[in-house]
Design a protein around this motif. Structure first.
Motif, PDB file in Angstrom:
ATOM      1  N   HIS B  56      -1.248   8.267  -5.874  1.00 46.72           N
ATOM      2  CA  HIS B  56      -1.695   8.919  -7.111  1.00 46.72           C
ATOM      3  C   HIS B  56      -0.772  10.089  -7.337  1.00 46.72           C
ATOM      4  O   HIS B  56      -0.155  10.597  -6.396  1.00 46.72           O
ATOM      5  CB  HIS B  56      -3.137   9.396  -6.997  1.00 46.72           C
ATOM      6  N   ASP B  57      -0.665  10.521  -8.592  1.00 43.70           N
ATOM      7  CA  ASP B  57       0.141  11.707  -8.851  1.00 43.70           C
ATOM      8  C   ASP B  57      -0.400  12.471 -10.050  1.00 43.70           C
ATOM      9  O   ASP B  57      -1.129  13.436  -9.895  1.00 43.70           O
ATOM     10  CB  ASP B  57       1.613  11.312  -9.044  1.00 43.70           C
ATOM     11  N   CYS B  58      -0.135  11.999 -11.260  1.00 44.47           N
ATOM     12  CA  CYS B  58      -0.513  12.778 -12.443  1.00 44.47           C
ATOM     13  C   CYS B  58      -2.015  12.797 -12.688  1.00 44.47           C
ATOM     14  O   CYS B  58      -2.567  13.753 -13.194  1.00 44.47           O
ATOM     15  CB  CYS B  58       0.204  12.221 -13.671  1.00 44.47           C
ATOM     16  N   ARG B  59      -2.680  11.733 -12.326  1.00 47.02           N
ATOM     17  CA  ARG B  59      -4.118  11.554 -12.601  1.00 47.02           C
ATOM     18  C   ARG B  59      -4.451  11.680 -14.092  1.00 47.02           C
ATOM     19  O   ARG B  59      -5.539  12.113 -14.458  1.00 47.02           O
ATOM     20  CB  ARG B  59      -4.964  12.510 -11.763  1.00 47.02           C
ATOM     21  N   GLY B  61      -2.852   9.113 -16.261  1.00 47.34           N
ATOM     22  CA  GLY B  61      -2.424   7.851 -16.864  1.00 47.34           C
ATOM     23  C   GLY B  61      -1.008   7.810 -17.383  1.00 47.34           C
ATOM     24  O   GLY B  61      -0.700   7.010 -18.255  1.00 47.34           O
ATOM     25  N   ILE B  62      -0.127   8.679 -16.870  1.00 44.88           N
ATOM     26  CA  ILE B  62       1.234   8.631 -17.390  1.00 44.88           C
ATOM     27  C   ILE B  62       2.311   8.355 -16.347  1.00 44.88           C
ATOM     28  O   ILE B  62       3.404   7.951 -16.699  1.00 44.88           O
ATOM     29  CB  ILE B  62       1.618   9.930 -18.167  1.00 44.88           C
ATOM     30  N   CYS B  63       2.000   8.569 -15.065  1.00 47.56           N
ATOM     31  CA  CYS B  63       3.103   8.476 -14.098  1.00 47.56           C
ATOM     32  C   CYS B  63       3.260   7.081 -13.503  1.00 47.56           C
ATOM     33  O   CYS B  63       4.345   6.701 -13.081  1.00 47.56           O
ATOM     34  CB  CYS B  63       2.926   9.500 -12.990  1.00 47.56           C
ATOM     35  N   GLY B  64       2.178   6.314 -13.449  1.00 45.70           N
ATOM     36  CA  GLY B  64       2.270   4.962 -12.909  1.00 45.70           C
ATOM     37  C   GLY B  64       2.143   4.878 -11.401  1.00 45.70           C
ATOM     38  O   GLY B  64       2.414   3.838 -10.805  1.00 45.70           O
ATOM     39  N   MET B  65       1.725   5.971 -10.755  1.00 43.32           N
ATOM     40  CA  MET B  65       1.619   5.944  -9.291  1.00 43.32           C
ATOM     41  C   MET B  65       0.353   5.263  -8.797  1.00 43.32           C
ATOM     42  O   MET B  65       0.370   4.528  -7.821  1.00 43.32           O
ATOM     43  CB  MET B  65       1.669   7.374  -8.732  1.00 43.32           C
ATOM     44  N   CYS B  66      -0.785   5.533  -9.448  1.00 44.59           N
ATOM     45  CA  CYS B  66      -2.042   5.000  -8.920  1.00 44.59           C
ATOM     46  C   CYS B  66      -2.025   3.473  -9.038  1.00 44.59           C
ATOM     47  O   CYS B  66      -1.462   2.926  -9.983  1.00 44.59           O
ATOM     48  CB  CYS B  66      -3.244   5.599  -9.641  1.00 44.59           C
ATOM     49  N   THR B  82      -5.307   3.235 -16.502  1.00 44.77           N
ATOM     50  CA  THR B  82      -4.890   3.188 -15.100  1.00 44.77           C
ATOM     51  C   THR B  82      -6.085   3.534 -14.225  1.00 44.77           C
ATOM     52  O   THR B  82      -7.116   4.010 -14.722  1.00 44.77           O
ATOM     53  CB  THR B  82      -3.777   4.214 -14.853  1.00 44.77           C
ATOM     54  N   CYS B  84      -6.526   5.990 -12.293  1.00 46.84           N
ATOM     55  CA  CYS B  84      -6.907   7.408 -12.358  1.00 46.84           C
ATOM     56  C   CYS B  84      -7.744   7.708 -13.605  1.00 46.84           C
ATOM     57  O   CYS B  84      -8.412   8.735 -13.676  1.00 46.84           O
ATOM     58  CB  CYS B  84      -5.675   8.302 -12.297  1.00 46.84           C
TER      59      CYS B  84
HETATM   60  S1  FES Z   1      -1.976   8.866 -11.117  1.00 45.81           S
HETATM   61 FE1  FES Z   1      -0.411   8.884 -12.663  1.00 45.81          FE
HETATM   62  S2  FES Z   1      -0.972   7.119 -13.826  1.00 45.81           S
HETATM   63 FE2  FES Z   1      -2.613   7.252 -12.417  1.00 45.81          FE
END
Ligand code: FES
Ligand code: HEM
Ligand code: SF4
Lengths: 222, 247
Positions: B56-59, B61-66, B82, B84
């Motif tokens: 997870h990163d941005c939480r 919905g923009i970074c694509g990590m989760c 996403t 998050c």
């Molecule tokens: S944590 Fe960045 S899109 Fe879900």
């Protein structure tokens, strides 16, 4: 097979072989349908198809290649795709995002293949035997064309009619997904795609239903 | 609400993993799914257990990590979001929730729910860029006229955040939606046309080499994609690929 080394090339080849089979089915059904109203027309058409050199020695080999290519490639792709996920999900809700038909092309395909084996044993092998092994190109039996009678005879047993119905229902499902999929594979996705989808759905119902009607008709009228 | 969670635990890439059952209590429906995971982890840490690793990163919905596969679907049962952005109100008291990592040979598990998505990075490096001169006399992009529709379609394709849900949802673990989005965002613009043929060839080759499956057009990716990337992109990539192969 270096032309087929990429995933997209394989998909396009799959789509082309499928489109060829789709056209073939129309012709095959057209001939079969004549048997519903005229034994004579059916006999003539069968004799023409069975003895015309262009059809026998040009179209037929292409068709056989097309069918074999399609299902061999189908199995190859399925195996590769299975291998692309080495650990399975404990829970996978495929139905939430795609149709059963689209996820099970290999199952509907395998049923069609099993049907094709029966079909070849029933009609194609005896035909080839009569024509090219025994050398009888007349198409006659007891002074009459034999095709219609052979057809009627084949549809007497219930099990064969049942096998036909099952196979064609699955062909319908194969095409429900496959028809539009073939266009998408070839890169066709634009404002006409909804027409392609609708036409594909009609095709997937009408063509298999036609074959089923022929089988049922001859089972109940002989 | 009280929930039963069945979560994939795996110590490391070479280790054998398994589904482990956990109970969480007093979860608020206003919580996000990842906050629920945080609470579970706090409890595990308090008990001296190893917390569950998840990306997870941005939480927002923009970074694509989760990247969680929740009850059989990537990013859970809701559409267009996403993980998050998923909220606990989507679930009911007493539910059992399966939480698994993305499954694909090309996305090997690093730990628990974290998978290695470098395969996407390598596909990008194979052609997901344009070569521009940045020596100080770069042409202003706005000086190049672009039809509104093309600009919009390119922008839609560029919305892909590279999360990998398309691969996770696909029965064939195919990466076609991701790659086609990356191919399309450039193919639609004049700046991208220069290298279009090499780009699509190289990116598709890298995609195949990474071991992703073949697309069978089930359409699952489009439904599960948090950014609504359309299947039209896949058709466009197929066209671009055919063009590049024939010419
Ligand atoms: S944590 Fe960045 S899109 Fe879900
Ligand atoms: C006359 C019979 C058949 C017709 C008309 C037909 C038609 C089609 C069509 C239109 C497609 C979609 C192609 C695409 O998405 O690009 C397809 C795909 C497929 N067919 Fe068939 N098919 C037939 C027989 C078979 C048989 C015998 C098999 C045997 C296994 C088979 C297996 C498959 C598989 C696995 C696919 C999916 C492949 C993919 O999309 O990558 N088909 N078929
Ligand atoms: S296409 Fe959609 S699902 Fe696939 S990586 Fe991009 S944003 Fe994620």
């Amino acid at each position: 097979m270096s032309v087929l080394s990429s995933s997209i090339a394989r998909k396009v080849a799959m789509a082309l072989s499928a489109l060829f089979l789709i056209i073939f089915l129309i012709i095959h059904l057209a001939v079969n349908l004549t048997s519903l109203f005229s034994a004579e027309v059916f006999n003539e058409a069968s004799h023409f198809m069975g003895t015309n050199p262009l059809i026998q020695f040009a179209m037929q080999p292409v068709l056989i290649f097309g069918v074999v290519f399609h299902f061999v490639m189908g199995f190859v792709l399925e195996l590769r795709n299975k291998g692309a996920r080495n650990v399975k999900y404990a829970k996978f809700n495929g139905a939430a995002s795609s149709s059963w038909a689209s996820r099970n092309m290999i199952i509907s395909g395998a049923v069609i293949l099993a049907f094709l084996v029966i079909h070849f044993l029933d009609f194609w092998i005896p035909e080839i035997n009569t024509k090219y092994v025994l050398g009888d190109m007349t198409g006659m039996h007891n002074g009459e064309f034999r095709y219609f009678e052979e057809l009627q005879h084949k549809f007497v047993p219930m099990w064969r009619v049942a096998a036909y119905v099952v196979a064609f229902v699955l062909l319908g499902m194969h095409l429900m997904h496959g028809f539009q999929s073939a266009f998408q594979s070839m890169g066709f996705n634009n404002k006409y795609s909804s027409c392609v989808k609708t036409f594909g759905k009609c095709y997937s119902i009408v063509i298999p239903l036609g074959f089923i009607i022929v089988a049922l008709f001859h089972h109940f009228n002989h | 609400m009280n929930l039963t969670l069945k979560i994939w635990r795996q110590k490391g890439p070479q280790e054998k993993g398994q589904m482990v059952e956990y109970k969480v209590t007093d979860i608020s429906e206003h919580m996000s799914f990842l906050e629920m995971m945080d609470i579970l982890n706090e409890g595990l840490v308090a008990k001296g257990e190893v917390p569950i690793a998840f990306d997870h990163d941005c939480r927002e919905g923009i970074c694509g990590m989760c990247s969680l596969h929740i009850n059989g679907e990537p990013h859970g049962p809701d559409r267009g979001i996403t993980t998050c952005q998923l909220h606990m109100r989507t679930f009911k008291d007493g539910d059992t929730i399966y939480i698994e990592p993305w499954r694909a040979k090309a996305f090997p598990v690093i730990k628990d729910l974290i998978v290695d998505r470098m395969a996407f990075e390598r596909i990008q490096q194979a052609g997901g860029y344009i070569s521009v001169n940045t020596s100080g006399n770069t042409q202003d992009a706005n000086a190049i006229p672009i039809p509104k529709l093309d600009a919009d379609l390119s922008m839609d394709a560029a919305a892909c955040i590279g999360c990998g849900a398309c691969v996770a949802s696909c029965k064939n673990s195919s990466a076609m939606l991701f790659v086609s989005a990356k191919v399309s965002q450039f193919a639609l613009l004049p700046q991208g046309k220069v290298e279009a043929a090499d780009r699509v060839r190289n990116m598709v080759k890298q995609m195949d080499d990474e071991g992703f499956g073949n697309c069978t057009n089930t359409g699952a990716c489009e439904v599960e994609c948090p950014k609504g990337i359309s299947l039209e992109n896949i058709a466009r990539m197929n066209r671009e690929y055919l063009k590049a192969s024939i010419i």
